[in-house]
Design a protein around this motif. Structure first.
Motif, PDB file in Angstrom:
ATOM      1  N   GLY A  84     -42.574  39.208  16.449  1.00  0.00           N
ATOM      2  CA  GLY A  84     -41.163  39.228  16.806  1.00  0.00           C
ATOM      3  C   GLY A  84     -40.733  40.541  17.414  1.00  0.00           C
ATOM      4  O   GLY A  84     -41.543  41.415  17.712  1.00  0.00           O
ATOM      5  N   ARG A  85     -39.415  40.663  17.637  1.00  0.00           N
ATOM      6  CA  ARG A  85     -38.798  41.876  18.176  1.00  0.00           C
ATOM      7  C   ARG A  85     -39.386  42.296  19.519  1.00  0.00           C
ATOM      8  O   ARG A  85     -39.548  43.487  19.784  1.00  0.00           O
ATOM      9  CB  ARG A  85     -38.931  43.024  17.169  1.00  0.00           C
ATOM     10  CG  ARG A  85     -38.280  42.686  15.844  1.00  0.00           C
ATOM     11  CD  ARG A  85     -38.346  43.828  14.887  1.00  0.00           C
ATOM     12  NE  ARG A  85     -37.690  43.439  13.651  1.00  0.00           N
ATOM     13  CZ  ARG A  85     -37.109  44.277  12.806  1.00  0.00           C
ATOM     14  NH1 ARG A  85     -37.113  45.537  13.046  1.00  0.00           N
ATOM     15  NH2 ARG A  85     -36.539  43.837  11.720  1.00  0.00           N
ATOM     16  N   SER A  86     -39.746  41.330  20.322  1.00  0.00           N
ATOM     17  CA  SER A  86     -40.310  41.651  21.633  1.00  0.00           C
ATOM     18  C   SER A  86     -40.044  40.510  22.614  1.00  0.00           C
ATOM     19  O   SER A  86     -40.257  39.347  22.277  1.00  0.00           O
ATOM     20  CB  SER A  86     -41.813  41.877  21.489  1.00  0.00           C
ATOM     21  OG  SER A  86     -42.398  42.055  22.748  1.00  0.00           O
ATOM     22  N   ILE A  87     -39.560  40.868  23.801  1.00  0.00           N
ATOM     23  CA  ILE A  87     -39.325  39.879  24.861  1.00  0.00           C
ATOM     24  C   ILE A  87     -40.067  40.341  26.109  1.00  0.00           C
ATOM     25  O   ILE A  87     -40.034  41.527  26.463  1.00  0.00           O
ATOM     26  CB  ILE A  87     -37.813  39.719  25.146  1.00  0.00           C
ATOM     27  CG1 ILE A  87     -37.135  39.010  23.959  1.00  0.00           C
ATOM     28  CG2 ILE A  87     -37.571  38.949  26.437  1.00  0.00           C
ATOM     29  CD1 ILE A  87     -35.636  38.887  24.071  1.00  0.00           C
ATOM     30  N   PHE A 121     -38.846  35.689  28.255  1.00  0.00           N
ATOM     31  CA  PHE A 121     -39.255  34.772  27.177  1.00  0.00           C
ATOM     32  C   PHE A 121     -39.794  35.579  25.993  1.00  0.00           C
ATOM     33  O   PHE A 121     -40.203  36.744  26.147  1.00  0.00           O
ATOM     34  CB  PHE A 121     -40.310  33.773  27.680  1.00  0.00           C
ATOM     35  CG  PHE A 121     -41.494  34.403  28.338  1.00  0.00           C
ATOM     36  CD1 PHE A 121     -42.606  34.793  27.594  1.00  0.00           C
ATOM     37  CD2 PHE A 121     -41.492  34.655  29.718  1.00  0.00           C
ATOM     38  CE1 PHE A 121     -43.688  35.389  28.207  1.00  0.00           C
ATOM     39  CE2 PHE A 121     -42.579  35.255  30.331  1.00  0.00           C
ATOM     40  CZ  PHE A 121     -43.686  35.624  29.585  1.00  0.00           C
ATOM     41  N   ASP A 122     -39.776  34.938  24.857  1.00  0.00           N
ATOM     42  CA  ASP A 122     -40.295  35.571  23.644  1.00  0.00           C
ATOM     43  C   ASP A 122     -41.775  35.913  23.840  1.00  0.00           C
ATOM     44  O   ASP A 122     -42.553  35.045  24.258  1.00  0.00           O
ATOM     45  CB  ASP A 122     -40.117  34.606  22.465  1.00  0.00           C
ATOM     46  CG  ASP A 122     -40.685  35.160  21.181  1.00  0.00           C
ATOM     47  OD1 ASP A 122     -40.666  36.378  21.013  1.00  0.00           O
ATOM     48  OD2 ASP A 122     -41.148  34.347  20.353  1.00  0.00           O
ATOM     49  N   THR A 123     -42.156  37.146  23.577  1.00  0.00           N
ATOM     50  CA  THR A 123     -43.571  37.535  23.718  1.00  0.00           C
ATOM     51  C   THR A 123     -44.418  36.680  22.775  1.00  0.00           C
ATOM     52  O   THR A 123     -44.133  36.648  21.568  1.00  0.00           O
ATOM     53  CB  THR A 123     -43.756  39.028  23.389  1.00  0.00           C
ATOM     54  OG1 THR A 123     -42.874  39.784  24.220  1.00  0.00           O
ATOM     55  CG2 THR A 123     -45.183  39.477  23.626  1.00  0.00           C
ATOM     56  N   PRO A 174     -40.727  35.883  15.373  1.00  0.00           N
ATOM     57  CA  PRO A 174     -42.144  36.090  15.002  1.00  0.00           C
ATOM     58  C   PRO A 174     -42.925  34.781  14.993  1.00  0.00           C
ATOM     59  O   PRO A 174     -42.350  33.722  14.730  1.00  0.00           O
ATOM     60  CB  PRO A 174     -42.059  36.675  13.583  1.00  0.00           C
ATOM     61  CG  PRO A 174     -40.735  36.255  13.062  1.00  0.00           C
ATOM     62  CD  PRO A 174     -39.827  35.998  14.217  1.00  0.00           C
ATOM     63  N   GLN A 175     -44.212  34.873  15.291  1.00  0.00           N
ATOM     64  CA  GLN A 175     -45.083  33.689  15.225  1.00  0.00           C
ATOM     65  C   GLN A 175     -46.030  33.832  14.032  1.00  0.00           C
ATOM     66  O   GLN A 175     -46.512  34.928  13.753  1.00  0.00           O
ATOM     67  CB  GLN A 175     -45.909  33.536  16.514  1.00  0.00           C
ATOM     68  CG  GLN A 175     -45.165  32.881  17.651  1.00  0.00           C
ATOM     69  CD  GLN A 175     -44.258  33.846  18.386  1.00  0.00           C
ATOM     70  OE1 GLN A 175     -44.657  34.966  18.648  1.00  0.00           O
ATOM     71  NE2 GLN A 175     -43.049  33.421  18.701  1.00  0.00           N
ATOM     72  N   TRP A 176     -46.269  32.757  13.385  1.00  0.00           N
ATOM     73  CA  TRP A 176     -47.151  32.776  12.217  1.00  0.00           C
ATOM     74  C   TRP A 176     -48.614  32.847  12.614  1.00  0.00           C
ATOM     75  O   TRP A 176     -49.435  33.429  11.931  1.00  0.00           O
ATOM     76  CB  TRP A 176     -46.916  31.535  11.350  1.00  0.00           C
ATOM     77  CG  TRP A 176     -45.664  31.626  10.548  1.00  0.00           C
ATOM     78  CD1 TRP A 176     -44.449  31.095  10.866  1.00  0.00           C
ATOM     79  CD2 TRP A 176     -45.478  32.319   9.310  1.00  0.00           C
ATOM     80  NE1 TRP A 176     -43.527  31.412   9.907  1.00  0.00           N
ATOM     81  CE2 TRP A 176     -44.130  32.159   8.933  1.00  0.00           C
ATOM     82  CE3 TRP A 176     -46.325  33.065   8.482  1.00  0.00           C
ATOM     83  CZ2 TRP A 176     -43.605  32.713   7.768  1.00  0.00           C
ATOM     84  CZ3 TRP A 176     -45.809  33.605   7.318  1.00  0.00           C
ATOM     85  CH2 TRP A 176     -44.465  33.440   6.969  1.00  0.00           C
ATOM     86  N   ARG A 182     -33.629  42.575  18.836  1.00  0.00           N
ATOM     87  CA  ARG A 182     -33.552  42.020  17.469  1.00  0.00           C
ATOM     88  C   ARG A 182     -33.795  40.529  17.538  1.00  0.00           C
ATOM     89  O   ARG A 182     -33.332  39.840  18.469  1.00  0.00           O
ATOM     90  CB  ARG A 182     -32.176  42.316  16.864  1.00  0.00           C
ATOM     91  CG  ARG A 182     -32.001  43.798  16.583  1.00  0.00           C
ATOM     92  CD  ARG A 182     -30.733  44.078  15.829  1.00  0.00           C
ATOM     93  NE  ARG A 182     -30.743  43.470  14.509  1.00  0.00           N
ATOM     94  CZ  ARG A 182     -29.773  43.623  13.623  1.00  0.00           C
ATOM     95  NH1 ARG A 182     -28.730  44.368  13.919  1.00  0.00           N
ATOM     96  NH2 ARG A 182     -29.838  43.052  12.438  1.00  0.00           N
ATOM     97  N   ASP A 183     -34.504  40.038  16.556  1.00  0.00           N
ATOM     98  CA  ASP A 183     -34.836  38.614  16.529  1.00  0.00           C
ATOM     99  C   ASP A 183     -33.572  37.761  16.423  1.00  0.00           C
ATOM    100  O   ASP A 183     -32.628  38.125  15.718  1.00  0.00           O
ATOM    101  CB  ASP A 183     -35.745  38.308  15.331  1.00  0.00           C
ATOM    102  CG  ASP A 183     -37.142  38.871  15.512  1.00  0.00           C
ATOM    103  OD1 ASP A 183     -37.490  39.223  16.655  1.00  0.00           O
ATOM    104  OD2 ASP A 183     -37.879  38.965  14.513  1.00  0.00           O
ATOM    105  N   GLY A 184     -33.589  36.632  17.133  1.00  0.00           N
ATOM    106  CA  GLY A 184     -32.506  35.646  17.009  1.00  0.00           C
ATOM    107  C   GLY A 184     -31.316  35.901  17.898  1.00  0.00           C
ATOM    108  O   GLY A 184     -30.374  35.109  17.916  1.00  0.00           O
TER     109      GLY A 184
END
Lengths: 218, 403
Positions: free
Chosen positions: B62-65, B55-57, B146-148, B116-118
């Motif tokens: 971003g750029r991390s799972i 899952f997305d960290t 990425p998260q805001w 890579r994101d997406g």
């Protein structure tokens, strides 16, 4: 005694003696070494910053963005905002150069304002974390040992000393005085520690002169 | 003689008795070691890891799972021979999986920071005992983004809002004309005296704003104090020089001095050459400033900003030429040197409070008062936390941990 045959070592040794000659007083030998040191180091820093900042960080990153644009298409290229964002830094740098033109030199203030503003904002959070929240967390200790009591009392009184909107009088002043005592004891320990590290630097220089250069010690 | 012989005999018998006592253990150990050499190696692969999920960290840029799995049944139990796990990745569920990382036995967690994101990624975990291996089922696809907002840092947000509110509140009060008190700061009381002394003696004043760049709060604070010193120097017609070690600081210091001279009604007295660059190099700068000190013999020296190992070199040389020295830094390792070699020293936050103290600007005074409110909150939190923990009622320390 086996002096080094390396001309670089000799230059280093003679320049070291030149800087040490300041201990005797200002003299032409020191002035020469100082001027050489300042000039060479300024030039060295210029080249270092050019090759470690301007080339890799500005041109390198923009180059990657352009490469992504060309090889992976418009959408992927434009979404590589991390690399494109370096253009912004380049523009700010360019604005600084405008100082060379008196009529439009005022524009360089925008770059300065940006740097000062972002620095203040960035460090507001950094200091809040390191000097505020983490300090609180590390100070919340049970008063079950002498070490913990010293730590809690020292932090508490130290913080009282740095109150500026209240006069240090009465009990409040007493706590502030305890705080400054804690600070001075800490500074004393830090002084001793740092002096020892400076001694190691001196020993390093002596080793260079008597060992590497003159070959008197092995 | 007879007595000592008896003792020796007793010791020999005691030793033999101990050997006899432990001999079964020794024999069994040797036998086991020999048996393990004779029996062929383990040919069964370890049980495969299960429940592989990717899952997305969370709360990152971003750029991390993140990949989690349940460890093999032979890891810490069963045959207990797991050597480690290998993390494999593919962009297609049935595609070719490539090795992207390894972990030791016992691990159940890995973060892939090379994505890579997406883009959808599938993961499989391969467990090995050094001879054979087993593979887990592929994970469901995972995409990084990425998260805001980082919810783990909610406590920072609350404190930042509270502090900002307090600062704004007191700035408004100060603007409304409410007088805000600031305690005496000894070093700053001496600024006018130091500049006056330089004027009377007809000697220069040197202002050293540290060796850091404009991305350091201490440099900014140092330049704010420079504004006040420059104004007084302009009024007294004393010559103030500012040698710097950073080009950005040089530009900023010139702006500050120009404004200060204008405010003092002496814009004609300002000359850009009063602020000059020496070198970025720490000790090159220290050598040059030392030379200036001994040649010019200034009456007053201000050392305000971020300093490192050059602090004592500068302060001691300034002291040797008989200058009155007012130093200020928030670098804990350098404060002791300034205290030892300077007449006045601004310790830590006093450097930042100095600008408000000197200018009496309502905005700065309000800001300082607001910061004191922040300190009250910190002190209250410490007292409450210490009491609760000392009586074993509750530990509120984790509330202040930063994720």
């Amino acid at each position: 005694m086996h002096p080094s045959p390396d001309i670089g070592i000799w230059i280093g040794g003679l320049l070291t003696l030149g800087i040490f000659s300041f201990l005797y007083g200002d003299n032409p030998y020191y002035k020469f070494c100082e001027a050489l040191f300042v000039g060479v180091s300024a030039g060295h820093w210029f080249i270092t910053l050019f090759w470690t900042v301007f080339i890799p960080k500005l041109l390198g990153n923009i180059g990657i963005a352009i490469h992504t644009f060309r090889t992976e298409g418009f959408a992927a290229g434009m979404s590589d905002y991390m690399h494109w964002s370096y253009i912004f830094g380049g523009i700010l740098g360019f604005l600084m150069i405008l100082r060379l033109f008196p009529k439009i030199g005022w524009i360089s203030r925008w770059s300065l304002a940006f740097v000062v503003g972002t620095t203040a904002g960035y460090y507001f959070i950094n200091y809040l974390v390191s000097n505020g929240l983490m300090q609180i967390q590390k100070t919340i200790l049970p008063l079950t040992s002498v070490g913990n009591i010293i730590l809690v009392v020292g932090t508490f009184c130290g913080l009282i000393y740095f109150f500026f909107s209240k006069e240090h009088k009465g009990a409040f002043g007493g706590l502030a005085r305890v705080g400054i005592w804690f600070l001075m004891i800490t500074f004393g320990a830090s002084f001793g520690y740092t002096v020892m590290s400076r001694m190691s630097l001196l020993i390093g220089r002596m080793d260079y002169i008597f060992g590497i250069w003159l070959g008197m010690i092995r | 003689m007879i007595g000592s012989e008896n003792k020796t005999v007793k010791r020999v018998f005691s030793f033999l008795f101990l050997v006899f006592l432990f001999s079964p253990i020794l024999i069994i150990s040797i036998a086991e070691a020999q048996y393990s050499l004779l029996v062929p190696g383990d040919t069964l692969p370890p049980a495969a890891p299960t429940k592989t999920e990717a899952f997305d960290t969370p709360y990152d840029r971003g750029r991390s799972i993140t990949i989690n799995w349940e460890k093999s049944k032979d890891d810490g139990a069963g045959e207990n021979d797991v050597k480690g796990y290998e993390i494999l990745r593919s962009t297609e569920v049935d595609g070719e999986y490539k090795l992207i990382g390894t972990t030791v036995g016992g691990a159940q967690h890995f973060i892939d920071n090379d994505v890579r994101d997406g883009i959808e990624y599938f993961y499989r975990i391969r467990v090995t005992d050094g001879i054979s291996f087993s593979l887990s089922n592929p994970s469901l696809p995972a995409k990084s983004k990425p998260q805001w907002i980082n919810l783990r840092r909610t406590n920072i947000f609350i404190f930042a809002v509270a502090l900002t509110f307090a600062i704004l509140y007191y700035i408004n009060r100060a603007k409304a004309g409410k007088e805000l008190f600031i305690r005496k700061i000894a070093g700053l009381e001496a600024v006018d005296d130091a500049v006056g002394r330089a004027t009377e003696m007809g000697r220069k004043i040197f202002y050293i704003p540290g060796i850091s760049d404009m991305d350091n709060m201490q440099t900014i604070a140092g330049l704010t104090i420079l504004g006040r010193v420059a104004k007084v120097a302009a009024e007294y017609e004393a010559r103030l020089e500012v040698p710097v070690s950073r080009s950005m600081v040089m530009v900023s210091a010139r702006e500050v001095m120009k404004e200060a001279y204008s405010n003092a009604g002496r814009p004609d007295a300002f000359n850009e050459d009063l602020v000059y660059y020496l070198t970025d190099d720490q000790f090159g700068y220290a050598a040059a400033v030392d030379g200036l000190f001994v040649r010019e013999k200034p009456a007053a020296i201000f050392l305000q900003g971020q300093f490192y190992a050059e602090s004592l070199i500068l302060a001691e040389t300034g002291n040797s030429v008989g200058a009155i020295q007012i130093a200020g830094t928030a670098a804990p390792a350098q404060i002791p040197f300034f205290i030892a070699a300077c007449d006045f020293t601004l310790i830590g936050e006093e450097l930042f409070a100095a600008s408000a103290y000197l200018s009496r600007d309502p905005k700065l005074l309000g800001s300082l008062k607001g910061q004191d409110v922040g300190k009250v909150i910190f002190l209250a939190a410490i007292i409450l936390g210490v009491i609760l923990l000392s009586f074993r009622l509750m530990n509120i320390g984790p509330w202040f941990s930063v994720g």
